[in-house]
Design an enzyme around this catalytic site. Structure first.
Site, short mmCIF file in Angstrom:
data_model
loop_
_atom_site.label_atom_id
_atom_site.label_comp_id
_atom_site.label_asym_id
_atom_site.label_seq_id
_atom_site.Cartn_x
_atom_site.Cartn_y
_atom_site.Cartn_z
N LEU A 1 -8.13 7.97 2.55
CA LEU A 1 -7.87 9.38 2.85
C LEU A 1 -6.67 9.51 3.78
O LEU A 1 -5.84 10.39 3.63
CB LEU A 1 -9.10 10.01 3.53
CG LEU A 1 -10.38 10.04 2.70
CD1 LEU A 1 -11.50 10.70 3.50
CD2 LEU A 1 -10.15 10.80 1.40
N GLN A 2 -6.56 8.58 4.75
CA GLN A 2 -5.48 8.70 5.74
C GLN A 2 -4.12 8.43 5.11
O GLN A 2 -3.14 9.06 5.48
CB GLN A 2 -5.71 7.76 6.92
CG GLN A 2 -5.54 6.29 6.59
CD GLN A 2 -6.27 5.36 7.54
OE1 GLN A 2 -5.93 5.25 8.70
NE2 GLN A 2 -7.30 4.67 7.04
N GLY B 1 0.83 -1.20 0.00
CA GLY B 1 0.00 0.00 0.00
C GLY B 1 0.86 1.25 0.00
O GLY B 1 2.02 1.21 0.41
N THR C 1 5.63 1.61 5.72
CA THR C 1 4.28 1.09 5.89
C THR C 1 3.57 1.95 6.90
O THR C 1 4.13 2.27 7.95
CB THR C 1 4.20 -0.38 6.34
OG1 THR C 1 2.82 -0.66 6.68
CG2 THR C 1 5.05 -0.73 7.54
N ASP D 1 1.27 1.02 8.64
CA ASP D 1 0.89 0.21 9.80
C ASP D 1 1.91 0.26 10.93
O ASP D 1 1.62 -0.11 12.06
CB ASP D 1 0.70 -1.26 9.37
CG ASP D 1 -0.49 -1.43 8.45
OD1 ASP D 1 -1.19 -0.44 8.18
OD2 ASP D 1 -0.74 -2.57 8.00
N ARG E 1 -3.65 -3.25 9.80
CA ARG E 1 -4.22 -4.58 9.64
C ARG E 1 -4.24 -5.41 10.92
O ARG E 1 -5.29 -5.86 11.36
CB ARG E 1 -3.38 -5.31 8.60
CG ARG E 1 -4.09 -6.28 7.77
CD ARG E 1 -3.07 -7.03 6.96
NE ARG E 1 -2.54 -6.23 5.86
CZ ARG E 1 -3.12 -6.15 4.67
NH1 ARG E 1 -4.25 -6.76 4.45
NH2 ARG E 1 -2.56 -5.45 3.71
O1 F6P Z 1 -0.67 -2.57 5.02
C1 F6P Z 1 -0.98 -1.28 4.73
C2 F6P Z 1 -2.47 -1.09 4.57
O2 F6P Z 1 -2.69 0.28 4.34
C3 F6P Z 1 -3.31 -1.63 5.73
O3 F6P Z 1 -3.40 -0.74 6.80
C4 F6P Z 1 -4.63 -1.88 5.05
O4 F6P Z 1 -5.37 -2.92 5.67
C5 F6P Z 1 -4.21 -2.33 3.71
O5 F6P Z 1 -2.96 -1.76 3.44
C6 F6P Z 1 -5.18 -1.99 2.62
O6 F6P Z 1 -4.66 -2.52 1.46
P1 F6P Z 1 -5.40 -2.53 0.05
O7 F6P Z 1 -5.30 -1.13 -0.47
O8 F6P Z 1 -4.57 -3.47 -0.75
O9 F6P Z 1 -6.80 -2.98 0.26
#
Ligand code: F6P
Length: 411
Positions: free
Chosen positions: A289-290, A12, A133, A135, A183
């Protein structure tokens, strides 16, 4: 001997991942005797497999500089499993001496494997993992580039939305629920807690993925906040699970790594409140958005994101491989940090969750220790330049591809 760099973004996006790309490209340009081109995988590793290599020397200098303040993944990033032999074939064809993989735990694993397989196949390439990341769940590094800006966004957002709720709570909405990402780790949810600096400040309740959701205790906490402060602000992590370990909101889809797609827990939580306590509510899902909110990025985060890109080039030129530049906290007050390095094998496929002593005893807030850790990461602002129409000046790459040298390959 001059070698080329191949840089790829993975997973992401973050609000500052392009600042890392900027750090890589601008630093590489300082070593024209040792580094040839910086190629970037179009759409990440998929582009490398397809031999779609963006030649970053075809971008303008100002375009590269603007990456520092542009969100999204400017070079494109799609998720895909690596096919190692093909990668090495592409590296060989384009004289790649250095492979930089900018991602989280899964990408560190890939970069680690590429370095091992390259050696086995007789084309040793220096592989450097570059952390990112939102996260914040990578081990070893003090924090992950991308996290500080998301942390700032959610802390500011819950502060602002709570002022809205508070002002009309006696006749209207009493409960506001903000869903944030992360996540399996509650770092982003915890960061929202930075907004609560005095007794009674919002958020009044934070729900962490590290702890099972306990409905009775949660409702008691919400009721207490409404009765004491007139309203209740709640932050819920998308990764919250019930006592059986099931996500409260699993969208049912899976990504390339088999991860469940999450999202939609805010309405679930809001409905529980409505059903059991009858309060009028609003909810919001921060979602993309975040992680694209570059306008409210943390300056600390932008600087660290750039610094890991810069350090990746320096580590490569020192002859390192199978390593990752990481952030090391030197002091909290004033906040000081420096770049250190670690082995990729220490980062690959490991998740760093919130330690229990960062979560309040009742499970619904953060402790002073968490605050000491989190607070410096959102320090400082780094606003993008704005145009005369009032919009940020973000850049799009031209993405000129290097000429192909290999037959086509099905990904
Ligand atoms: O791992 C980064 C992250 O932004 C998580 O916080 C989120 O669950 C995930 O990616 C969303 O990923 P995608 O855009 O592939 O649905």
């Amino acid at each position: 001997m001059k070698k080329n760099i191949l840089y790829a973004q993975s997973g992401g996006v973050t609000p500052v991942i392009n600042a890392t790309a900027c750090g890589v490209i601008q630093t590489a340009a300082k070593y024209p005797d040792r580094i040839g081109k910086v190629y970037a995988g179009k759409d990440g590793i998929i582009g490398v497999l397809r031999e779609e290599l963006i030649d970053t020397s075809k971008e303008s200098k100002s375009g590269i500089a603007a990456l520092r303040h542009t969100p999204g993944g400017a070079l494109g990033l799609e998720e895909s499993r690596a096919q190692y032999e093909r990668l090495i074939e592409v590296f060989r064809a384009h004289d790649i001496g250095y492979f930089f993989y900018n991602g989280g735990g899964d990408s560190s694993d890939t970069a680690h494997k590429v370095s091992q397989i390259g050696r086995k196949l007789g084309f040793p390439v220096q592989c450097i993992g570059v952390p990112k990341t939102i996260d914040n769940d990578l081990p070893v590094t003090d924090n992950c580039p991308g996290f500080g800006s998301v942390a700032k966004y959610v802390a500011v957002s819950i502060m602002e939305a709570s002022l809205d709720v508070e002002s009309m709570a006696s006749s209207s909405t009493k409960v506001f629920v903000l869903e944030v990402m992360g996540r399996h780790a509650g770092w982003i949810a915890a960061a929202a807690g930075l907004a609560a600096r005095a007794e009674g400040d919002p958020p009044h309740v934070i729900l962490f993925p590290e702890l099972p959701f306990k409905q009775r205790e949660f409702l008691a906490k919400v009721k207490h906040a409404v009765e004491t402060y007139g309203y209740c602000s709640i932050v819920v992590s998308e990764g919250v699970r019930d006592a059986e370990g099931r996500f409260l909101a699993d969208a049912g889809t899976r990504d390339a790594f088999g991860h469940a797609q999450l999202g939609g827990v805010a309405p679930v939580v809001a409905n529980i409140v409505k059903e059991k306590l009858g309060y009028k509510y609003h909810w919001a899902v921060s979602d993309y958005l975040q992680r694209s909110a570059r306008h409210i990025a943390s300056r600390t985060d932008v600087e660290q994101a750039y610094a890991v890109g810069e350090a990746a080039v320096e580590l490569a030129l020192e002859g390192k491989s199978g390593v990752m530049p990481v952030i090391k906290r030197v002091s909290n007050n004033p906040y000081r940090w420096k770049i250190a390095e670690t082995q990729l094998s220490r980062v690959a496929n490991r998740e760093k969750k919130m330690p229990r002593n960062y979560i309040a005893a009742d499970g619904f807030g953060i402790t002073p220790a968490a605050r000491r850790y989190l607070a410096p990461l959102i320090e400082g602002e780094d606003y993008p330049p704005y145009d005369r129409e009032g919009l940020p000046k973000y850049v799009r790459m031209k993405k000129v591809l290097a000429p192909r040298k290999l037959p086509p390959f099905e990904v």
